[in-house]
Design a protein around this motif. Structure first.
Motif, PDB file in Angstrom:
ATOM      1  N   PHE A  40      30.553  46.251  39.995  1.00 22.71           N
ATOM      2  CA  PHE A  40      31.787  45.468  39.921  1.00 22.71           C
ATOM      3  C   PHE A  40      32.935  46.325  39.398  1.00 22.71           C
ATOM      4  CE2 PHE A  40      29.142  41.435  39.602  1.00 22.71           C
ATOM      5  CZ  PHE A  40      29.592  40.918  40.802  1.00 22.71           C
ATOM      6  N   GLY A  41      32.633  47.226  38.481  1.00 29.20           N
ATOM      7  CA  GLY A  41      33.681  48.084  37.934  1.00 29.20           C
ATOM      8  C   GLY A  41      34.189  49.100  38.934  1.00 29.20           C
ATOM      9  N   ILE A  42      33.319  49.518  39.857  1.00 26.15           N
ATOM     10  CA  ILE A  42      33.713  50.508  40.862  1.00 26.15           C
ATOM     11  C   ILE A  42      34.535  49.868  41.973  1.00 26.15           C
ATOM     12  CG2 ILE A  42      32.857  52.138  42.590  1.00 26.15           C
ATOM     13  CD1 ILE A  42      30.354  52.479  40.859  1.00 26.15           C
ATOM     14  N   ALA A  43      34.032  48.762  42.530  1.00 30.75           N
ATOM     15  CA  ALA A  43      34.646  48.179  43.730  1.00 30.75           C
ATOM     16  C   ALA A  43      35.361  46.858  43.486  1.00 30.75           C
ATOM     17  CB  ALA A  43      33.570  47.985  44.801  1.00 30.75           C
ATOM     18  N   GLY A  44      35.089  46.191  42.371  1.00 33.26           N
ATOM     19  CA  GLY A  44      35.674  44.881  42.117  1.00 33.26           C
ATOM     20  C   GLY A  44      37.192  44.834  42.141  1.00 33.26           C
ATOM     21  N   PRO A  45      37.891  45.845  41.587  1.00 34.31           N
ATOM     22  CA  PRO A  45      39.371  45.792  41.562  1.00 34.31           C
ATOM     23  C   PRO A  45      40.040  46.124  42.893  1.00 34.31           C
ATOM     24  CG  PRO A  45      38.476  47.180  39.790  1.00 34.31           C
ATOM     25  CD  PRO A  45      37.374  46.950  40.769  1.00 34.31           C
ATOM     26  N   ALA A  46      39.285  46.472  43.919  1.00 37.95           N
ATOM     27  CA  ALA A  46      39.857  47.018  45.152  1.00 37.95           C
ATOM     28  C   ALA A  46      40.956  46.154  45.753  1.00 37.95           C
ATOM     29  CB  ALA A  46      38.746  47.243  46.186  1.00 37.95           C
ATOM     30  N   THR A  64      45.792  52.448  39.465  1.00 38.74           N
ATOM     31  CA  THR A  64      44.520  53.022  39.886  1.00 38.74           C
ATOM     32  C   THR A  64      43.932  53.968  38.844  1.00 38.74           C
ATOM     33  OG1 THR A  64      45.678  54.805  41.074  1.00 38.74           O
ATOM     34  CG2 THR A  64      45.048  52.854  42.343  1.00 38.74           C
ATOM     35  N   TRP A  65      44.717  54.311  37.821  1.00 43.86           N
ATOM     36  CA  TRP A  65      44.150  55.108  36.736  1.00 43.86           C
ATOM     37  C   TRP A  65      43.037  54.344  36.018  1.00 43.86           C
ATOM     38  CZ3 TRP A  65      44.014  60.037  35.797  1.00 43.86           C
ATOM     39  CH2 TRP A  65      45.010  60.854  36.325  1.00 43.86           C
ATOM     40  N   GLY A  66      43.100  53.015  36.085  1.00 46.49           N
ATOM     41  CA  GLY A  66      42.013  52.218  35.521  1.00 46.49           C
ATOM     42  C   GLY A  66      40.717  52.450  36.294  1.00 46.49           C
ATOM     43  N   VAL A  67      40.826  52.527  37.622  1.00 48.20           N
ATOM     44  CA  VAL A  67      39.659  52.803  38.456  1.00 48.20           C
ATOM     45  C   VAL A  67      39.162  54.228  38.213  1.00 48.20           C
ATOM     46  CG1 VAL A  67      38.798  52.907  40.825  1.00 48.20           C
ATOM     47  CG2 VAL A  67      40.494  51.178  40.193  1.00 48.20           C
ATOM     48  N   THR A  68      40.117  55.175  38.084  1.00 50.18           N
ATOM     49  CA  THR A  68      39.744  56.561  37.787  1.00 50.18           C
ATOM     50  C   THR A  68      39.036  56.650  36.440  1.00 50.18           C
ATOM     51  OG1 THR A  68      41.629  57.396  39.062  1.00 50.18           O
ATOM     52  CG2 THR A  68      40.618  58.899  37.480  1.00 50.18           C
ATOM     53  N   ALA A  69      39.540  55.895  35.463  1.00 52.95           N
ATOM     54  CA  ALA A  69      38.911  55.883  34.137  1.00 52.95           C
ATOM     55  C   ALA A  69      37.492  55.344  34.212  1.00 52.95           C
ATOM     56  CB  ALA A  69      39.744  55.039  33.170  1.00 52.95           C
ATOM     57  N   PHE A  70      37.276  54.339  35.048  1.00 56.83           N
ATOM     58  CA  PHE A  70      35.927  53.797  35.197  1.00 56.83           C
ATOM     59  C   PHE A  70      35.015  54.844  35.844  1.00 56.83           C
ATOM     60  CE2 PHE A  70      32.414  51.268  36.619  1.00 56.83           C
ATOM     61  CZ  PHE A  70      32.311  50.270  35.664  1.00 56.83           C
ATOM     62  N   ILE A 119      41.680  52.075  28.838  1.00 52.13           N
ATOM     63  CA  ILE A 119      40.656  52.309  27.816  1.00 52.13           C
ATOM     64  C   ILE A 119      39.513  51.312  27.968  1.00 52.13           C
ATOM     65  CG2 ILE A 119      40.180  52.266  25.334  1.00 52.13           C
ATOM     66  CD1 ILE A 119      43.075  53.225  24.906  1.00 52.13           C
ATOM     67  N   GLY A 120      39.858  50.050  28.232  1.00 53.38           N
ATOM     68  CA  GLY A 120      38.825  49.034  28.408  1.00 53.38           C
ATOM     69  C   GLY A 120      37.915  49.336  29.581  1.00 53.38           C
ATOM     70  N   CYS A 121      38.492  49.790  30.687  1.00 53.03           N
ATOM     71  CA  CYS A 121      37.681  50.159  31.861  1.00 53.03           C
ATOM     72  C   CYS A 121      36.763  51.342  31.535  1.00 53.03           C
ATOM     73  CB  CYS A 121      38.585  50.508  33.040  1.00 53.03           C
ATOM     74  SG  CYS A 121      39.417  49.077  33.797  1.00 53.03           S
ATOM     75  N   ALA A 122      37.293  52.325  30.817  1.00 58.21           N
ATOM     76  CA  ALA A 122      36.483  53.493  30.461  1.00 58.21           C
ATOM     77  C   ALA A 122      35.325  53.103  29.549  1.00 58.21           C
ATOM     78  CB  ALA A 122      37.360  54.546  29.791  1.00 58.21           C
ATOM     79  N   LEU A 123      35.590  52.224  28.570  1.00 61.27           N
ATOM     80  CA  LEU A 123      34.527  51.800  27.656  1.00 61.27           C
ATOM     81  C   LEU A 123      33.441  51.018  28.390  1.00 61.27           C
ATOM     82  CD1 LEU A 123      36.624  50.682  24.537  1.00 61.27           C
ATOM     83  CD2 LEU A 123      35.193  52.727  24.758  1.00 61.27           C
ATOM     84  N   GLN A 124      33.850  50.120  29.278  1.00 56.92           N
ATOM     85  CA  GLN A 124      32.851  49.387  30.053  1.00 56.92           C
ATOM     86  C   GLN A 124      32.028  50.331  30.931  1.00 56.92           C
ATOM     87  OE1 GLN A 124      33.808  45.090  31.424  1.00 56.92           O
ATOM     88  NE2 GLN A 124      35.718  46.215  31.680  1.00 56.92           N
ATOM     89  N   ALA A 125      32.691  51.342  31.464  1.00 57.87           N
ATOM     90  CA  ALA A 125      31.977  52.301  32.306  1.00 57.87           C
ATOM     91  C   ALA A 125      30.947  53.086  31.509  1.00 57.87           C
ATOM     92  CB  ALA A 125      32.976  53.255  32.965  1.00 57.87           C
ATOM     93  N   ALA A 169      40.736  32.475  41.165  1.00 63.28           N
ATOM     94  CA  ALA A 169      40.287  31.331  40.371  1.00 63.28           C
ATOM     95  C   ALA A 169      40.687  31.441  38.904  1.00 63.28           C
ATOM     96  CB  ALA A 169      38.769  31.198  40.466  1.00 63.28           C
ATOM     97  N   ILE A 170      40.709  32.672  38.365  1.00 67.45           N
ATOM     98  CA  ILE A 170      41.023  32.855  36.933  1.00 67.45           C
ATOM     99  C   ILE A 170      42.222  33.796  36.807  1.00 67.45           C
ATOM    100  CG2 ILE A 170      40.086  33.451  34.654  1.00 67.45           C
ATOM    101  CD1 ILE A 170      37.273  33.057  35.807  1.00 67.45           C
ATOM    102  N   ASN A 171      41.963  35.085  36.771  1.00 69.26           N
ATOM    103  CA  ASN A 171      43.030  36.096  36.747  1.00 69.26           C
ATOM    104  C   ASN A 171      42.409  37.473  36.956  1.00 69.26           C
ATOM    105  OD1 ASN A 171      41.912  36.887  34.220  1.00 69.26           O
ATOM    106  ND2 ASN A 171      43.329  35.527  33.124  1.00 69.26           N
ATOM    107  N   TRP A 172      43.260  38.493  37.086  1.00 72.37           N
ATOM    108  CA  TRP A 172      42.767  39.846  37.344  1.00 72.37           C
ATOM    109  C   TRP A 172      42.036  40.416  36.138  1.00 72.37           C
ATOM    110  CZ3 TRP A 172      44.638  43.384  33.932  1.00 72.37           C
ATOM    111  CH2 TRP A 172      45.891  43.148  33.351  1.00 72.37           C
ATOM    112  N   GLN A 173      42.361  39.930  34.942  1.00 72.11           N
ATOM    113  CA  GLN A 173      41.659  40.417  33.761  1.00 72.11           C
ATOM    114  C   GLN A 173      40.177  40.043  33.810  1.00 72.11           C
ATOM    115  OE1 GLN A 173      45.051  38.566  31.581  1.00 72.11           O
ATOM    116  NE2 GLN A 173      44.518  40.064  29.996  1.00 72.11           N
ATOM    117  N   ALA A 174      39.896  38.835  34.297  1.00 80.68           N
ATOM    118  CA  ALA A 174      38.500  38.421  34.450  1.00 80.68           C
ATOM    119  C   ALA A 174      37.791  39.277  35.494  1.00 80.68           C
ATOM    120  CB  ALA A 174      38.428  36.948  34.842  1.00 80.68           C
ATOM    121  N   THR A 175      38.526  39.685  36.532  1.00 87.14           N
ATOM    122  CA  THR A 175      37.945  40.573  37.539  1.00 87.14           C
ATOM    123  C   THR A 175      37.532  41.899  36.917  1.00 87.14           C
ATOM    124  OG1 THR A 175      39.240  39.603  39.346  1.00 87.14           O
ATOM    125  CG2 THR A 175      38.402  41.832  39.681  1.00 87.14           C
ATOM    126  N   LEU A 176      38.400  42.467  36.083  1.00 84.23           N
ATOM    127  CA  LEU A 176      38.092  43.748  35.447  1.00 84.23           C
ATOM    128  C   LEU A 176      36.952  43.631  34.440  1.00 84.23           C
ATOM    129  CD1 LEU A 176      41.643  45.297  34.839  1.00 84.23           C
ATOM    130  CD2 LEU A 176      40.081  45.643  36.758  1.00 84.23           C
TER     131      LEU A 176
END
Length: 407
Positions: A40-46, A64-70, A119-125, A169-176
């Motif tokens: 989900f972290g790799i492709a979910g934000p697409a 897209t730096w969030g995706v790069t960070a992940f 930072i949040g994306c990197a930590l989850q990754a 349904a919710i928001n992009w933050q829930a997607t991330l």
């Protein structure tokens, strides 16, 4: 087909923790649930990058730096967290990975600022990379390994669509924050995991730093080829020099000197590069040669990827009953056929078939070659082998699209 810590030929209960014989059984579906959400972290934000950029008052390119960070986080986290598994045991590693995922999810959910998102994306990754490698290390058969790798492929194939639906349904933050779904399985598995480390060697801090430097440089090669390429060569040379002086360090010499491990890792890298390269090339070809909208192309891409992920479980399970050479030949042939078909065809159904062939080969290869690579090393180095093998696969996923863009 399974083997115990005592060596090949000794049966071990299916789904038992291989790092601690006799511990509570861990059902394979929990391992799949713990590993799958990484995708989900790799492709979910697409499909939601534009919405994120609008809400944060910035450009899509910046977001897209969030995706790069992940991507950086999973590449770095894979060997680092498996190193923690080796030296502190599964329960400590699971606790650390879970804390990283939770902290990262809380950041993206509660702080709608670009630095916090990155930072949040990197930590989850970092956390989910560790959870995925731990899940793979807890398997003890081709069937269970196939289920874990198939979960990654299946989730990855549906992640853009699921991410878009969650955003609506919710928001992009829930997607991330979708990678945090892995915590559900973590809560079940952590109580059944071993507290015993698999390695008694002293922690090799310098080796961990050097490997992190190598991985970071390699991740940025597709983005900044000249500088990152030079840094990659320098850091790899430093790591090789260190490996000679500390063969039982963070990167065990017995693992990287194993021919079976090296061949398996190279094949996994190549199959991943082809699959993820076609994931960029096929939609572009469909856009050029059909009148389909981007939405229709996105939906059409789901079925070949989903098919590849689903069939990979069967392929990996059957591989235990077939010789190594036929499996290698078959998977390489499927990947080559996918490349050839995508190169010469302009018909939509054939382009999608090309993607399906590459997806079957890559998803199956991740499971099959992971089994091969871990059986080729001593049992105490299994976590290190899993981490380094997954690192090669992930680097293939990063290099594939970059190679396509150059072509």
């Amino acid at each position: 087909m399974s083997e115990s810590l005592a060596g090949p030929g000794t049966a071990r209960p299916d789904n038992a923790d291989p790092t601690a014989p006799g511990t509570t059984r861990i059902p394979t579906y929990w391992l799949g649930l713990m590993a799958g959400p990484l995708s989900f972290g790799i492709a979910g934000p697409a499909l939601v990058l534009d919405d994120i950029a609008r809400d944060l008052s910035t450009t899509t390119g910046t977001v897209t730096w969030g995706v790069t960070a992940f991507g950086w986080g999973i590449a770095v986290g894979t060997p680092l967290m498996t190193g923690l598994l080796r030296h502190r045991g599964a329960r400590a590693a699971l606790s650390a990975c879970g804390a990283l995922v939770l902290l990262g999810a809380l950041l993206v959910l509660t702080v709608p600022l670009l630095p916090a998102v990155i930072i949040g994306c990197a930590l989850q990754a970092l956390g989910t990379a560790g959870l995925t490698s731990i899940a793979m290390s807890l398997t003890n058969s081709a069937r269970s390994m196939g289920f874990v790798t198939a979960s990654l492929a299946v989730v990855g194939s549906t992640a853009p669509l699921v991410g878009s639906l969650v955003n609506d349904a919710i928001n992009w933050q829930a997607t991330l924050a979708l990678p945090a779904l892995s915590l559900i399985a973590l809560l079940v598995i952590i109580g059944r995991a071993s507290t015993r480390p698999t390695s008694t060697a002293a922690f090799d801090g310098l080796g961990a730093v050097l490997l992190t430097a190598v991985v970071t440089a390699l991740v940025f090669v597709p983005h900044y080829p000249p500088v990152a390429g030079i840094l990659s060569v320098v850091t790899i040379a430093a790591l090789v020099w260190h490996l000679r002086s500390k063969p039982q360090g963070f990167v065990p010499a017995v693992v990287v000197r194993s021919p079976v491990f090296l061949i398996s890792s190279v094949l996994a890298f190549l199959l991943a590069a082809v699959n993820f390269g076609l994931m960029f090339a096929v939609p572009e070809a469909l856009s050029d040669h059909t009148s389909w909208s981007s939405g229709k192309i996105g939906v059409a891409m789901v079925w070949p990827l989903l098919l590849g992920g689903a069939l990979s479980w069967v392929v990996v399970a059957l591989s235990a009953k077939v010789g190594r050479q036929p499996v290698i030949i078959t998977l390489v042939a499927l990947s080559v056929a996918g490349v050839v078909l995508a190169s010469v065809s302009v018909v939509a159904v054939l382009l999608l078939l090309a993607q399906a062939l590459a997806s079957i080969a890559a998803a199956s290869g991740q499971g099959v070659f992971a089994v091969h690579s871990t059986k080729a090393v001593p049992d105490e180095e299994r976590p290190a082998a899993i981490g380094l093998f997954n690192l090669c696969y992930l680097l293939g996923a990063a290099f594939g699209p970059a190679i396509v863009s150059l072509l």
